[in-house]
Scaffold this motif. Structure first.
Motif, PDB file in Angstrom:
ATOM      1  N   THR A 207      53.480  -3.931  13.385  1.00 26.60           N
ATOM      2  CA  THR A 207      52.526  -4.794  12.497  1.00 26.60           C
ATOM      3  C   THR A 207      51.049  -5.094  12.613  1.00 26.60           C
ATOM      4  O   THR A 207      50.571  -5.413  11.797  1.00 26.60           O
ATOM      5  CB  THR A 207      52.736  -6.517  13.244  1.00 26.60           C
TER       6      THR A 207
ATOM      7  N   GLY B  25      53.939 -15.073  16.903  1.00 26.29           N
ATOM      8  CA  GLY B  25      53.110 -15.542  16.874  1.00 26.29           C
ATOM      9  C   GLY B  25      52.621 -16.849  16.487  1.00 26.29           C
ATOM     10  O   GLY B  25      53.995 -18.106  16.524  1.00 26.29           O
ATOM     11  N   GLY B  26      52.714 -16.949  15.040  1.00 20.51           N
ATOM     12  CA  GLY B  26      52.342 -18.519  14.616  1.00 20.51           C
ATOM     13  C   GLY B  26      54.290 -18.084  13.312  1.00 20.51           C
ATOM     14  O   GLY B  26      54.827 -19.135  13.575  1.00 20.51           O
ATOM     15  N   GLY B  27      54.360 -16.798  13.670  1.00 23.63           N
ATOM     16  CA  GLY B  27      55.607 -16.161  12.962  1.00 23.63           C
ATOM     17  C   GLY B  27      55.816 -16.826  11.667  1.00 23.63           C
ATOM     18  O   GLY B  27      56.648 -16.004  11.141  1.00 23.63           O
TER      19      GLY B  27
ATOM     20  N   PHE C  56      49.336  -6.549   9.102  1.00 27.08           N
ATOM     21  CA  PHE C  56      49.930  -6.713   8.198  1.00 27.08           C
ATOM     22  C   PHE C  56      49.436  -8.134   7.306  1.00 27.08           C
ATOM     23  O   PHE C  56      49.777  -8.894   6.789  1.00 27.08           O
ATOM     24  CB  PHE C  56      51.817  -7.326   8.299  1.00 27.08           C
ATOM     25  N   LYS C  57      48.426  -8.801   8.516  1.00 22.20           N
ATOM     26  CA  LYS C  57      47.490  -9.714   7.976  1.00 22.20           C
ATOM     27  C   LYS C  57      47.199  -9.392   6.443  1.00 22.20           C
ATOM     28  O   LYS C  57      46.499 -10.704   6.007  1.00 22.20           O
ATOM     29  CB  LYS C  57      46.734  -9.979   9.356  1.00 22.20           C
TER      30      LYS C  57
ATOM     31  N   LYS D   2      52.796 -12.449   2.941  1.00 24.18           N
ATOM     32  CA  LYS D   2      53.849 -11.807   4.142  1.00 24.18           C
ATOM     33  C   LYS D   2      55.150 -12.071   3.429  1.00 24.18           C
ATOM     34  O   LYS D   2      55.486 -10.780   4.379  1.00 24.18           O
ATOM     35  CB  LYS D   2      53.790 -12.861   5.324  1.00 24.18           C
TER      36      LYS D   2
ATOM     37  N   ASN E  19      43.373  -9.716  14.191  1.00 23.38           N
ATOM     38  CA  ASN E  19      43.437  -9.399  13.080  1.00 23.38           C
ATOM     39  C   ASN E  19      42.947 -10.216  11.897  1.00 23.38           C
ATOM     40  O   ASN E  19      43.123  -9.532  11.011  1.00 23.38           O
ATOM     41  CB  ASN E  19      44.933  -8.834  13.071  1.00 23.38           C
TER      42      ASN E  19
HETATM   43  C1  LIG Z   1      49.258  -7.301  15.116  1.00 25.68           C
HETATM   44  C2  LIG Z   1      50.311  -8.234  15.202  1.00 25.68           C
HETATM   45  N1  LIG Z   1      51.154  -8.681  15.235  1.00 25.68           N
HETATM   46  C3  LIG Z   1      52.354  -9.802  15.098  1.00 25.68           C
HETATM   47  C4  LIG Z   1      51.402 -11.264  14.945  1.00 25.68           C
HETATM   48  C5  LIG Z   1      51.698 -12.458  15.088  1.00 25.68           C
HETATM   49  O1  LIG Z   1      51.964 -12.863  14.104  1.00 25.68           O
HETATM   50  P1  LIG Z   1      52.171 -14.246  12.850  1.00 25.68           P
HETATM   51  O2  LIG Z   1      51.390 -15.363  14.339  1.00 25.68           O
HETATM   52  O3  LIG Z   1      52.131 -14.525  11.773  1.00 25.68           O
HETATM   53  O4  LIG Z   1      53.640 -14.623  13.888  1.00 25.68           O
HETATM   54  C6  LIG Z   1      49.550 -11.288  14.891  1.00 25.68           C
HETATM   55  C7  LIG Z   1      48.531 -11.748  15.264  1.00 25.68           C
HETATM   56  O5  LIG Z   1      48.086 -12.464  15.224  1.00 25.68           O
HETATM   57  C8  LIG Z   1      49.087  -9.338  14.669  1.00 25.68           C
HETATM   58  O6  LIG Z   1      47.574  -9.438  15.448  1.00 25.68           O
END
Ligand SMILES: Cc1ncc(COP(=O)(O)O)c(C=O)c1O
Length: 392
Positions: free
Chosen positions: A377, A238-240, A110-111, A214, A137
């Motif tokens: 994701t 993670g970062g949300g 999703f990045k 996003k 990612n």
């Molecule tokens: C596959 C995957 N899922 C979820 C996340 C978490 O994303 P976020 O940091 O936007 O919450 C990441 C972050 O690196 C990721 O690579």
């Protein structure tokens, strides 16, 4: 045309001008969010406008920050499938179980959405060298989109990131620095290396346009479910930014008259070895203290301190949601379970959501007739070395 009006600070509300490169709020150092003239947009941009548009995230152009199609740096991101999981759903006793499969994005996660938006704006507004600290990612995505835009990318990632992330970033031309530590150490090193070199920082939520890419996950879930939001959404955080972005999308859609005020309960899923948001949520805190010694095979969740922690916690509270920490052992078991039942090779972050789902179902927090969307994701293919090494 885009209906951007300005940016405002998510904490102090100070306004900033649009069409400029921004990082954090110059007044208080918090994330900036893009605002649109939604009432006006709602008159000219409606659900039927979407019918003949290409199936990618840029179909929602009017509520994205670019001025026109010529500014877009794209590899075909977005409009990923929303798969109904009938076999797994019937085993779990859930009739309406769906998987939003973000693994089909360019660079396999999703990045791509956030980075496509950020790189489009960075190129348009004159940045030439981009830098990012990443759990993996996002670095792969930045390398690819920077290459596509003809820009330079500097990627700082933990040395134990999945090797696929390192290799893909190098193969698409980024300068990759491997860092002893986690994403926050990578960010520190990046600040040191980048001093005086004119690099533009693309860190999530420090850069205000990534979240705009996003948020399109929220628009898509609504469109794919015929403009009825599900009862519950599971998202690995993670970062949300994904979670915060979707919540923003729901508010925007309501303001344009596309949906009503009903919202899903949002569930933030983290790993037991790095669960600052779960801990803060359970203690009723408004911000999450940094997590000591973060470790998990879900590398994207190894974020000890998120700059948008207060925004995530706010969404969980407003949505009457939950925050759940799961073990790596069960995560791998669910990767196998979902793969065998439905044929999708989840990333561990996505599989972690199924662990949380099974726990909340057992607890009775979700009832069998409710509609549930789980986010995968990224692709499991990026984690082959992690899985081969896992002996939990
Ligand atoms: C596959 C995957 N899922 C979820 C996340 C978490 O994303 P976020 O940091 O936007 O919450 C990441 C972050 O690196 C990721 O690579």
């Amino acid at each position: 045309m885009s209906y951007v009006s300005h940016l405002d600070c998510s904490r102090c509300g100070a306004h900033q001008a649009p069409h400029q490169l921004h990082n954090l709020c110059p007044e208080c150092g918090s994330p900036l969010l893009v605002r649109y003239r939604l009432e006006e947009a709602g008159h000219n941009f409606n659900k039927t406008s979407l019918l003949d548009r290409p199936p990618d995230m840029w179909r929602y152009l009017e509520v994205l920050p670019v001025d026109g199609e010529e500014d877009i740096v794209s590899l075909g991101e977005g409009f990923t499938p929303l798969l109904r999981l009938r076999r797994l759903g019937s085993e779990m006793g859930l009739d309406g179980l769906y998987l939003k499969d973000e693994s089909l994005n360019p660079t396999g996660s999703f990045k791509a959405r956030g980075i496509s938006a950020a790189v489009s704006l960075a190129r348009k507004l004159g940045a030439r060298q981009l830098c990012i600290p990443t759990a993996g990612n996002a670095g792969g995505a930045l390398a690819a989109y920077a290459a596509r835009a003809g820009l330079e990318a500097h990627v700082f990632m933990p040395q134990d990131s999945p090797s696929a992330n390192v290799v893909e970033a190098r193969m698409t031309g980024a300068q990759v620095e491997l860092v002893d530590g986690v994403i926050s150490d990578a960010a520190r090193l990046m600040q040191e290396h980048g001093k005086g070199r004119g690099w533009f920082d693309i860190s999530t939520l420090r850069e205000p346009y990534r979240i705009e890419g996003k948020k399109t996950m929220g628009y898509e879930v609504a469109e794919q479910l015929a403009w009825e939001l599900p009862d519950v959404i599971f998202y690995p955080t993670g970062g949300g930014t994904g979670l915060i972005g979707m919540w923003k999308a729901f508010d925007e859609m309501e303001e344009m008259g596309w949906i009503d005020s009903r919202r899903p309960r949002m569930v933030s899923v983290q790993a037991e070895g790095c669960a600052p948001i779960v801990d803060a949520f359970e203690k009723g805190l408004e911000e999450a203290p940094a997590w000591e010694d973060p470790h998990t095979i879900s590398s994207g969740l190894r974020v000890p301190k998120a700059i948008g922690d207060f925004l995530m916690l706010r969404v969980l509270k407003q949505s009457r949601g939950r925050a759940v920490a799961v073990s790596d052992q069960e995560t791998v078991e669910w990767m196998r379970k979902v793969g065998r039942k439905e044929g999708t090779f989840l990333c561990p972050e996505g599989a972690a959501c199924f662990v949380a789902l099974s726990e909340l179902l057992e607890e009775g927090w979700i009832s069998p007739q409710q509609q549930v969307v789980v986010f995968n994701t990224g692709t499991g293919l990026k984690y082959i070395d992690t899985l081969l090494a896992f002996s939990g």
